[in-house]
Motif scaffolding. Sequence first.
Motif, PDB file in Angstrom:
ATOM      1  N   UNK A  66       0.824  -1.197  -0.188  1.00 48.19           N
ATOM      2  CA  UNK A  66       0.102  -0.138  -0.058  1.00 48.19           C
ATOM      3  C   UNK A  66       1.007   1.363  -0.011  1.00 48.19           C
ATOM      4  N   UNK A  67       2.171   1.242  -0.458  1.00 50.31           N
ATOM      5  CA  UNK A  67       2.924   2.506  -0.157  1.00 50.31           C
ATOM      6  C   UNK A  67       3.116   3.210  -1.693  1.00 50.31           C
ATOM      7  N   UNK A  68       2.406   2.798  -2.562  1.00 56.13           N
ATOM      8  CA  UNK A  68       2.380   3.363  -3.895  1.00 56.13           C
ATOM      9  C   UNK A  68       3.153   2.736  -4.876  1.00 56.13           C
ATOM     10  N   UNK A  69       3.804   1.773  -4.634  1.00 55.45           N
ATOM     11  CA  UNK A  69       4.830   1.088  -5.817  1.00 55.45           C
ATOM     12  C   UNK A  69       4.140   1.008  -7.220  1.00 55.45           C
ATOM     13  N   UNK A  70       2.950   0.333  -7.218  1.00 57.30           N
ATOM     14  CA  UNK A  70       2.299   0.041  -8.259  1.00 57.30           C
ATOM     15  C   UNK A  70       1.529   1.303  -8.725  1.00 57.30           C
ATOM     16  N   UNK A  71       1.196   2.281  -8.071  1.00 59.10           N
ATOM     17  CA  UNK A  71       0.649   3.696  -8.380  1.00 59.10           C
ATOM     18  C   UNK A  71       1.849   4.400  -9.378  1.00 59.10           C
ATOM     19  N   UNK A 105       2.158  -8.269 -15.640  1.00 60.43           N
ATOM     20  CA  UNK A 105       1.709  -8.149 -14.356  1.00 60.43           C
ATOM     21  C   UNK A 105       1.691  -9.450 -13.505  1.00 60.43           C
ATOM     22  N   UNK A 106       1.050  -9.389 -12.297  1.00 57.60           N
ATOM     23  CA  UNK A 106       1.191 -10.659 -11.437  1.00 57.60           C
ATOM     24  C   UNK A 106       0.341 -11.724 -12.162  1.00 57.60           C
ATOM     25  N   UNK A 181       6.859  -3.867 -14.754  1.00 52.88           N
ATOM     26  CA  UNK A 181       6.685  -5.199 -14.094  1.00 52.88           C
ATOM     27  C   UNK A 181       6.225  -5.195 -12.870  1.00 52.88           C
ATOM     28  N   UNK A 182       4.833  -5.851 -12.423  1.00 49.81           N
ATOM     29  CA  UNK A 182       4.367  -5.659 -11.154  1.00 49.81           C
ATOM     30  C   UNK A 182       4.392  -6.984 -10.586  1.00 49.81           C
ATOM     31  N   UNK A 212      11.575  -1.372 -14.794  1.00 48.52           N
ATOM     32  CA  UNK A 212      10.989  -1.033 -13.785  1.00 48.52           C
ATOM     33  C   UNK A 212      10.230  -2.087 -13.214  1.00 48.52           C
ATOM     34  N   UNK A 213      10.745  -2.737 -12.041  1.00 48.20           N
ATOM     35  CA  UNK A 213      10.252  -3.812 -11.414  1.00 48.20           C
ATOM     36  C   UNK A 213       9.751  -3.671  -9.985  1.00 48.20           C
ATOM     37  N   UNK A 214       8.510  -4.068  -9.509  1.00 52.40           N
ATOM     38  CA  UNK A 214       7.813  -3.782  -8.443  1.00 52.40           C
ATOM     39  C   UNK A 214       7.848  -5.163  -7.822  1.00 52.40           C
TER      40      UNK A 214
END
Length: 282
Positions: A66-71, A105-106, A181-182, A212-214
Amino acid sequence: MTVRERGASQPDVRAEQRGQALAPYIEIRDVSKQFVNKKGTVFTGVTEIELTIEKGSFVSIVGPSGCGKSTLLTMISGLSGPTTGDVLIEGKSIRDVQNNMGFLFQKDVLFPWKTVLGNVESPLLFRGVDKSEANRRALEWIAKVGLKGFEHHYPHQLSGGMRKRVSMAQTFVYDPEVILMDEPFSALDVHTRNRMENELMEIWGGSGRTVVFVTHDLEEAIALSTHVVVFTKSPGRIKAVYEVDLPYPRNVAEIKFEPKFPEIYQMIWSDLREEVAGHGHE
């Protein structure tokens, strides 16, 4: 890479081997993103994000849920714009979805009614590539990801790892300059995950693409990346950026035995620990 960078500052061997210096490519300038929920309450996803990503680098973003990585990924993609600030590629503001970007994505987003071949060639056909050329390039990428012989199988006939390989081929077949990449491998078992990570390293290595990889997995981030970005708790800010001074090419399982690996892990974890407190180890 900017923003209080930590760790070693060795030259990037991959860039030297390609005969080109890394240059600023993606710029995130004082970006904040706010959302309004159904009750009309304003929620801040990320705030005051300042980051420069160099061309050809592999940047992983870690931080608590919930810290905003995907945002941040969605803003880089152009799917969603910042509330304040600016996101630029090669000095140009991103205002909509970019054709030079690929997404992984996942959960896979394969067409269930299309075969492996049909799925992989779809992005090319959407871009107006001739059918015979799209077919040729799709078959080439299907072979690259180890699925030769499965061209006419449908997604429901494939394992999770095989579907992820199709997604990778589908993403790379149109040769995007940026790959977002999420958590693409988080649902896979550890052995399949390692195989996919190694395949990603092989595809990316020397290609000049920017990734850019989350991820929630710090070991994965270190094993894959040139740089690791640490996010704070929500609202997400960038706490630190670390350069990962480990040699390429990398085997993601074996790189963990490098003497520097635990040192780098401990250094980044010291920043990440207090942010994930209460969220578990991420």
